[in-house]
Design an enzyme around this catalytic site. Structure first.
Site, mmCIF file in Angstrom:
data_model
loop_
_atom_site.group_PDB
_atom_site.id
_atom_site.type_symbol
_atom_site.label_atom_id
_atom_site.label_comp_id
_atom_site.label_asym_id
_atom_site.label_seq_id
_atom_site.Cartn_x
_atom_site.Cartn_y
_atom_site.Cartn_z
ATOM 1 N N CYS A 1 -30.745 76.591 72.598
ATOM 2 C CA CYS A 1 -31.819 75.643 72.271
ATOM 3 C C CYS A 1 -31.299 74.690 71.207
ATOM 4 O O CYS A 1 -30.632 75.111 70.265
ATOM 5 C CB CYS A 1 -33.039 76.400 71.747
ATOM 6 S SG CYS A 1 -34.401 75.328 71.229
ATOM 7 N N ASP B 1 -16.495 81.779 65.425
ATOM 8 C CA ASP B 1 -17.730 82.477 65.034
ATOM 9 C C ASP B 1 -17.890 83.893 65.578
ATOM 10 O O ASP B 1 -18.891 84.541 65.318
ATOM 11 C CB ASP B 1 -18.962 81.631 65.375
ATOM 12 C CG ASP B 1 -19.184 81.500 66.873
ATOM 13 O OD1 ASP B 1 -18.370 82.015 67.650
ATOM 14 O OD2 ASP B 1 -20.184 80.879 67.268
ATOM 15 N N CYS C 1 -37.671 70.148 61.471
ATOM 16 C CA CYS C 1 -37.165 71.297 62.245
ATOM 17 C C CYS C 1 -38.175 72.444 62.255
ATOM 18 O O CYS C 1 -38.394 73.086 63.287
ATOM 19 C CB CYS C 1 -35.818 71.758 61.697
ATOM 20 S SG CYS C 1 -35.824 72.248 59.959
ATOM 21 N N CYS D 1 -34.204 72.230 66.983
ATOM 22 C CA CYS D 1 -34.172 71.999 65.531
ATOM 23 C C CYS D 1 -33.069 71.020 65.129
ATOM 24 O O CYS D 1 -33.120 70.430 64.047
ATOM 25 C CB CYS D 1 -34.056 73.314 64.764
ATOM 26 S SG CYS D 1 -32.503 74.195 64.999
ATOM 27 N N CYS E 1 -32.076 67.531 52.454
ATOM 28 C CA CYS E 1 -33.232 67.754 53.335
ATOM 29 C C CYS E 1 -34.507 67.174 52.719
ATOM 30 O O CYS E 1 -35.421 66.764 53.440
ATOM 31 C CB CYS E 1 -33.432 69.251 53.600
ATOM 32 S SG CYS E 1 -32.257 69.940 54.784
#
Length: 308
Positions: free
Chosen positions: A239, A132, A192, A242, A186
């Site tokens: 974090c 990435d 989230c 989500c 979803c």
């Protein structure tokens, strides 16, 4: 009689599995037409914050043939990092992806091995490996090759194992059999969006990077804005909120990559240990970890922000 495209595709996918990748999907290299307006809009709204590198190589991000001469195929790969154990509850939190060794090195080694295998088994094939840190829209390519769909939290999701995995690409100048995208699952879920502590998911499928806790604790080099006080829920590096609340992550299974096993201190540190961390302990604990990206000064800034 099996054709060469099919034979080579099966060979590559089989070797990817042997190397420990969770899954492998393949797309035809070309311009990501649907992504161009999305990326442009995201940048125009300055959702990249101070991540100015996101503005670089705009054309290359959208077209892998500008990264690899005569590119024909984008091989997308997933590598699971979901841990079997998590941190002590009386602790400042770091994102699960940073528990073990820095994924950039672990994945690059596997990608290099896969490319070497392709060159040995198939012949003269040129290509490049991307994790990435390179200008590749990894989630878009993974979705295009059917490895999952991009969820409302902008992460790649799969019904089988959720989203706790790294995405990597191998772009090569060999025609292969291509996979088809999967469907979005979803539905009407907004878990989230509702759970994000800083309201960074500004609309379904759109994350304002400049509001994300990962941005503040890793990418931002200056002081964290005071209006974020009390919103970080003890996250000191990255974090996972989500992802943790996503129903599909109920299906996450622990990884089997020894290099991602955590340093024992990462799991056992208490808040007091984090607050008293010295340069020596930081270097010893995180010398091979992605956490070293913040340096000791950045980590202390984050902890002081959480503590005050």
């Amino acid at each position: 009689m099996i054709n060469n495209k099919s034979k080579y595709t099966n060979l590559i996918k089989s070797e990817a599995k042997r190397l420990g990748f969770l899954s492998c999907g393949i797309s035809k290299a070309g311009f990501l037409e649907a992504e161009a307006p999305r990326l442009e809009n995201w940048l125009n709204k300055q959702m990249n914050g101070q991540m100015s590198y996101m503005e670089n190589h705009f054309d290359k991000r959208l077209n892998p043939t500008l990264l690899v001469d005569d590119a024909k195929s984008v091989i997308s790969l997933l590598l699971n990092y979901y841990p079997s154990e998590i941190q002590n509850t009386n602790s400042y939190k770091i994102s699960k992806y940073a528990y073990g060794q820095d994924y950039h090195f672990v994945i690059k080694e596997k990608l290099t091995a896969l490319l070497h295998f392709i060159q040995t088994e198939i012949g003269e094939v040129s290509g490049r490996a991307f994790v990435d840190s390179a200008p590749v829209l990894d989630k878009a390519w993974a979705a295009k090759s059917g490895l999952g769909w991009i969820g409302k939290n902008s992460n790649l999701l799969t019904k089988q194992v959720g989203s706790f995995y790294f995405i990597a690409e191998l772009i090569i100048d060999l025609d292969l059999e291509y996979d088809n995208p999967t469907t979005d699952h979803c539905g009407s879920c907004t878990a989230c969006i509702d759970a994000c502590p800083t309201d960074a998911i500004v609309a379904p499928y759109i994350v304002d990077g400049s509001k994300c806790i990962s941005y503040f604790t890793i990418e931002l080099k200056e002081n964290i804005p005071t209006e974020m006080k009390g919103k970080f829920n003890d996250w000191a590096f990255g974090c996972d909120v989500c992802q943790d609340v996503c129903p599909w992550n109920k299906f996450s299974k622990p990884h089997n990559e020894p290099l991602f096993n955590p340093n024992p201190e990462v799991l056992s540190f208490t808040k007091k240990d984090w607050e008293e961390i010295t340069e020596e302990i930081f270097k010893k604990t995180f010398k091979d970890s992605a956490v070293k990206r913040t340096k000791i000064g950045g980590l202390k800034r984050n902890i002081n922000f959480l503590k005050d």
